[in-house]
Design a protein around this motif. Sequence first.
Motif, PDB file in Angstrom:
ATOM      1  N   ASP A 129       5.114   4.042  -4.152  1.00  0.00           N
ATOM      2  CA  ASP A 129       4.998   2.610  -4.447  1.00  0.00           C
ATOM      3  C   ASP A 129       6.337   1.972  -4.762  1.00  0.00           C
ATOM      4  O   ASP A 129       6.420   0.765  -4.955  1.00  0.00           O
ATOM      5  CB  ASP A 129       4.042   2.399  -5.632  1.00  0.00           C
ATOM      6  CG  ASP A 129       2.606   2.702  -5.256  1.00  0.00           C
ATOM      7  OD1 ASP A 129       2.285   2.633  -4.045  1.00  0.00           O
ATOM      8  OD2 ASP A 129       1.801   3.014  -6.148  1.00  0.00           O
ATOM      9  N   SER A 130       7.388   2.786  -4.863  1.00  0.00           N
ATOM     10  CA  SER A 130       8.716   2.233  -5.100  1.00  0.00           C
ATOM     11  C   SER A 130       9.740   3.132  -4.428  1.00  0.00           C
ATOM     12  O   SER A 130       9.419   4.237  -3.976  1.00  0.00           O
ATOM     13  CB  SER A 130       9.010   2.132  -6.597  1.00  0.00           C
ATOM     14  OG  SER A 130       9.401   3.394  -7.102  1.00  0.00           O
ATOM     15  N   THR A 131      10.957   2.662  -4.370  1.00  0.00           N
ATOM     16  CA  THR A 131      12.017   3.443  -3.728  1.00  0.00           C
ATOM     17  C   THR A 131      12.888   4.157  -4.753  1.00  0.00           C
ATOM     18  O   THR A 131      13.925   4.692  -4.422  1.00  0.00           O
ATOM     19  CB  THR A 131      12.902   2.537  -2.858  1.00  0.00           C
ATOM     20  OG1 THR A 131      13.432   1.489  -3.689  1.00  0.00           O
ATOM     21  CG2 THR A 131      12.112   1.944  -1.713  1.00  0.00           C
ATOM     22  N   ILE A 175       7.960   2.675   1.749  1.00  0.00           N
ATOM     23  CA  ILE A 175       6.974   2.686   0.672  1.00  0.00           C
ATOM     24  C   ILE A 175       5.621   2.310   1.251  1.00  0.00           C
ATOM     25  O   ILE A 175       5.511   1.750   2.334  1.00  0.00           O
ATOM     26  CB  ILE A 175       7.366   1.735  -0.482  1.00  0.00           C
ATOM     27  CG1 ILE A 175       7.422   0.291   0.007  1.00  0.00           C
ATOM     28  CG2 ILE A 175       8.700   2.144  -1.094  1.00  0.00           C
ATOM     29  CD1 ILE A 175       7.576  -0.705  -1.124  1.00  0.00           C
ATOM     30  N   ASP A 230       5.964   7.629  -8.714  1.00  0.00           N
ATOM     31  CA  ASP A 230       5.250   6.346  -8.683  1.00  0.00           C
ATOM     32  C   ASP A 230       4.554   6.213  -7.337  1.00  0.00           C
ATOM     33  O   ASP A 230       5.167   5.818  -6.342  1.00  0.00           O
ATOM     34  CB  ASP A 230       6.233   5.192  -8.892  1.00  0.00           C
ATOM     35  CG  ASP A 230       5.523   3.842  -8.964  1.00  0.00           C
ATOM     36  OD1 ASP A 230       4.269   3.822  -9.006  1.00  0.00           O
ATOM     37  OD2 ASP A 230       6.221   2.810  -8.965  1.00  0.00           O
TER      38      ASP A 230
END
Lengths: 258, 123
Positions: A129-131, A175, A230
């Motif tokens: 969900d994030s980098t 993502i 995440d």
Amino acid sequence: MPIHQTARTFGARRVPTLADASGCWQLGEVTQARRDGIWPGTSDPLFSEVTLLLAMDGTNGSTTFIDDSNSSLSFTASGNAQISTAESKFGGASGLFDGTGDYIQSDTTTGAMQFGTGDFTVEAWVYLDSTASEGVIQQTPTTNPSCYCSIDSTAVRVGRHGAGQYSGASNTLSIATWHHVAWVRESGTVYIFFDGVSQSVSDASGGVGSYDFSSERTVVVGRAGALDFDGNIDSLRVTKAARYTANFTPPSGAFPTS
Amino acid sequence: MAAPNLASPTSITGKTTYLDLTSTSETDLLVNSASSGKALRVTFLALCNVDGTATVDATVKIYSAASGGTGYEIVSTMTVPADATVTPLGRDLSLWLEEDRRLTVTASAADDLVVVCSYEEAS
């Protein structure tokens, strides 16, 4: 069993079962049996070397994570780590980790990642969900000689705690997309695969290429050091063997459990 | 030499070939060489898992050339259960192997898969 000893030829029509499909089957019968879910699935010739196998399946919100490997490890969920049916690669569910204190930890120390200097493969499907840099799996405590695997938008790494040394490869990660990642060591050579494609690996300062992961430790999924995962993790498998040393097609189904 | 006109072949001979896959490498099962003057009709193909406990995956391909060429799957990583035989081709589901074509078989485990193939050779 003689190949002509078939129910099709003699007596009532047999129906294969997952446990026993001995006999002779025509292609149409195989197709129907597979459609009905009663055709035995593929077994894993390396299953005896599988030390952790988390299908991440279950009911939505469950905090029970089942290890289908020979280790049969029990895990305790921390934070909000849970099974989620919102995203899944296989089986209709995956492990959900929100990037803040979510992880699962084996209840006991284990040799699941006690690779010594031998071959291993750690692989999983990840949906980020994030980098940010995110840990997928590690041994704890985070001191020598613990192993970890992590991923972010620019690199995939397998490293060792307490030494700051790792083997890494660049990658282009999207993502909210399922990616297959594999960290492999064979005869001291580290391979990192991203969606089945071998990456150019840097093994500076010894990285993990020849390192001796000699201790039984607890296993943590969803964290590596201070890096919390995440997103979602599905079908995570640890094998004490090198499954991949060249480009491959990522698995198209859940990992075999035998 | 051109393949025979199947309306009036000179001869049709029934044949059978066998293969014991002792490795996981892709192996030629049946080759109809270029300019053989023959057409081969596969009327029986049995993939037999001789292992009593483990499944084995089998892949069968037809290739666009007797050597090299492009492979097209007839059966793709199909699980053959322990002590089971699968017959993907039969008289009611036969396959013609023209000149400059070949059939190959691949097994996921060595020494587990035995293949028996009967065919008609028309020339």
